[in-house]
Design an enzyme around this catalytic site. Structure first.
Site, mmCIF file in Angstrom:
data_model
loop_
_atom_site.group_PDB
_atom_site.id
_atom_site.type_symbol
_atom_site.label_atom_id
_atom_site.label_comp_id
_atom_site.label_asym_id
_atom_site.label_seq_id
_atom_site.Cartn_x
_atom_site.Cartn_y
_atom_site.Cartn_z
ATOM 1 C CB ALA A 84 5.291 -4.056 7.861
ATOM 2 C CE LYS A 85 3.225 -4.559 0.091
ATOM 3 N NZ LYS A 85 1.753 -4.617 0.133
ATOM 4 N N GLY A 86 7.591 -5.677 2.607
ATOM 5 C CA GLY A 86 8.902 -6.230 2.325
ATOM 6 C C GLY A 86 9.096 -6.363 0.841
ATOM 7 C CB VAL A 92 9.824 -0.534 5.308
ATOM 8 C CG1 VAL A 92 9.399 0.795 5.945
ATOM 9 C CG2 VAL A 92 11.089 -0.341 4.487
ATOM 10 C CG ASP A 106 2.405 -6.957 -2.712
ATOM 11 O OD1 ASP A 106 1.302 -6.460 -2.448
ATOM 12 O OD2 ASP A 106 3.188 -6.426 -3.534
#
Ligand code: NAD
Length: 431
Positions: free
Chosen positions: A120-122, A75, A161
């Site tokens: 963003a992040k995944g 995202v 992360d």
């Protein structure tokens, strides 16, 4: 009406409940900031909504020949200040809404620390402890190739992360580089140093958390030397935070992980505890401490609480039993808006995630800058520049909060949202 024109009343989003998700919490925090800034409903909706989202199927051929299917997400919440930046999480509990919340927090964090990125992040719905290294490599490479069209050193730059590490970043870098036909170190940060990673990146989040903890204790009139602390989570962030706090003279009396917690009133021997965790995979069973309940760790009678695990652990149901006068958010989103109100009413100081754990993205930025220049800084330079940025942001947030009678979270979010909104205003709407 232009984007920034004030509307009579800010858009009201649903209030967080005890069952609120991280996305509810993130939206509620944004809503509060918009209320202070007085922006229009249109701009509020724009800032509350991810710019781009991708959901992909990630099939894995297991070592035994069977196939498992996972879901992967990426995202990109906001791209107005630069390429998207954010970690990649491997956890069976990852959902699209969680990734949306984490991506939004990354936008505010990058803006607050003034690094030229969007957020963003995944995530991939996998429990990394249940799979072999070759299996994790195949999952990482397949996920990377699926999201390849939307990532790149000038588009979106992943980092570690929960559940991922520098090894994961090396696989992403290799997969991306093989696909484009040349080596692209800038596609990820948090790489091994031998592949262009930065000195100090692995411990940067924890160093920043420790700097914020020391500053916050002093702000509250508590001498760090001899103060007591409890740390939830003993992974990349929690482990090094416990070590650095101990180095700073803080007595870390309790730590936990997802399996349980341990306590020693005289202070834990972090070095021996690390060796125990390396051997057994969990903190419980350590012979230098007594086992306690994981939830009880949050309610210990300590000067400093550092939640450094997952979202939503401090909520309406337990906040009034949390007595630590200073709470420093190593994790993203550990405190619900309802818990924030209880802590404020009880006079407890919460250093919000977008400030407290920003050390990681600052040194990720340094890694990207060094990679772009092909010129490497030594560890002392990195540490110095990190401390400078963290402490500048701390003073900015504390002064802003004092001037406007806001909590540190509200002040940090307002400062960040204002910078992102300004970028939108200056760029205008296309077409
Ligand atoms: P990690 O996977 O290395 O470690 C996570 C730790 O939390 C493990 O010890 C795990 O056992 C523990 N844990 C998980 N669920 C728990 C629970 N319910 N109760 C207690 N402990 C629990 O992950 P990490 O990189 O240390 O990330 C931790 C938090 O910090 C996350 O919220 C992450 O988004 C945030 N964060 C990480 C970085 C980074 O650079 N790694 C940067 C900023 C923020």
């Amino acid at each position: 009406m232009s984007l920034l024109e004030a509307a009579p009343a800010p858009l009201v989003l649903p209030h967080a409940t005890p069952l609120a998700t991280p996305l509810d919490d993130a939206r509620s925090q944004l809503s509060a900031a918009i209320g202070v800034l007085g922006y229009s409903d249109g701009l509020h909706s724009l800032l509350a909504t991810p710019r781009r989202e991708m959901t992909v199927a990630v099939p894995l051929r297991r070592d035994d020949g069977t196939t498992r299917l996972f879901t992967g997400y990426r995202v990109q919440h906001n791209l107005s200040r630069g390429p998207a930046k954010g970690g990649l999480r491997y956890s069976p509990n990852v959902t699209l809404d969680e990734v949306r919340a984490l991506a939004m927090w990354m936008t505010w964090k990058c803006a607050l620390l003034d690094v030229p990125y969007g957020g963003a992040k995944g995530g991939v719905t996998i429990d990394p402890r249940q799979f072999s290294q070759p299996e994790l490599e195949r999952v990482t490479r397949r996920y990377t190739s699926e999201i390849l069209p939307i990532i790149g050193p000038e588009k979106d730059i992943p980092a570690p992360d929960m559940g991922t590490d520098e090894r994961t970043m090396a696989w992403i870098m290799d997969t991306y580089s093989v696909n484009v036909g040349y080596t692209v170190p800038g596609i990820v940060t948090g790489k091994p140093i031998s592949l262009g990673g930065s000195h100090g990146r692995a411990s940067a989040t924890s160093r920043g958390v420790t700097q914020m903890a020391i500053a916050a204790l002093k702000h509250r009139g508590i001498r760090p030397e001899g103060a007591t602390a409890a740390v939830q989570g003993f992974g990349k962030v929690g482990h090094d935070a416990a070590v650095f706090l101990t180095d700073a003279g803080v007595r870390v009396v309790g730590v936990s992980d997802q399996y349980g917690a341990v306590y020693n009133a005289a202070g834990l021997d972090c070095e021996r505890l690390s060796a125990h965790v390396a051997a057994t995979g969990r903190v419980v069973g350590f012979d230098g401490a007594e086992p306690i309940d994981g939830d009880a760790l949050l309610e210990l009678d300590v000067d400093l609480l550092v939640p450094a695990a997952v979202e939503g652990v401090l909520h309406e149901g337990n906040a009034s039993r949390v007595t630590a006068p200073v709470i420093v958010e190593g994790a993203n989103g550990p405190t619900s808006p309802a818990a924030d109100l209880i802590f404020a009413a009880n006079g407890q100081l919460v250093v919000p995630d977008i400030l407290a754990n920003a050390g990681g993205v600052i040194v990720s930025y340094f890694e990207w800058v060094q990679g772009n220049q092909a010129y490497w800084w030594n560890a002392a330079e990195v540490e110095h520049k990190l401390a400078e940025r963290m402490l500048a942001a701390w003073h900015q947030v504390v002064d802003y909060a004092a001037a406007r009678d806001l909590s540190l979270r509200a002040a940090a979010t307002v400062l960040a949202v204002e910078r992102v909104a300004e970028a939108h205003l200056l760029r205008g709407l296309y077409p």
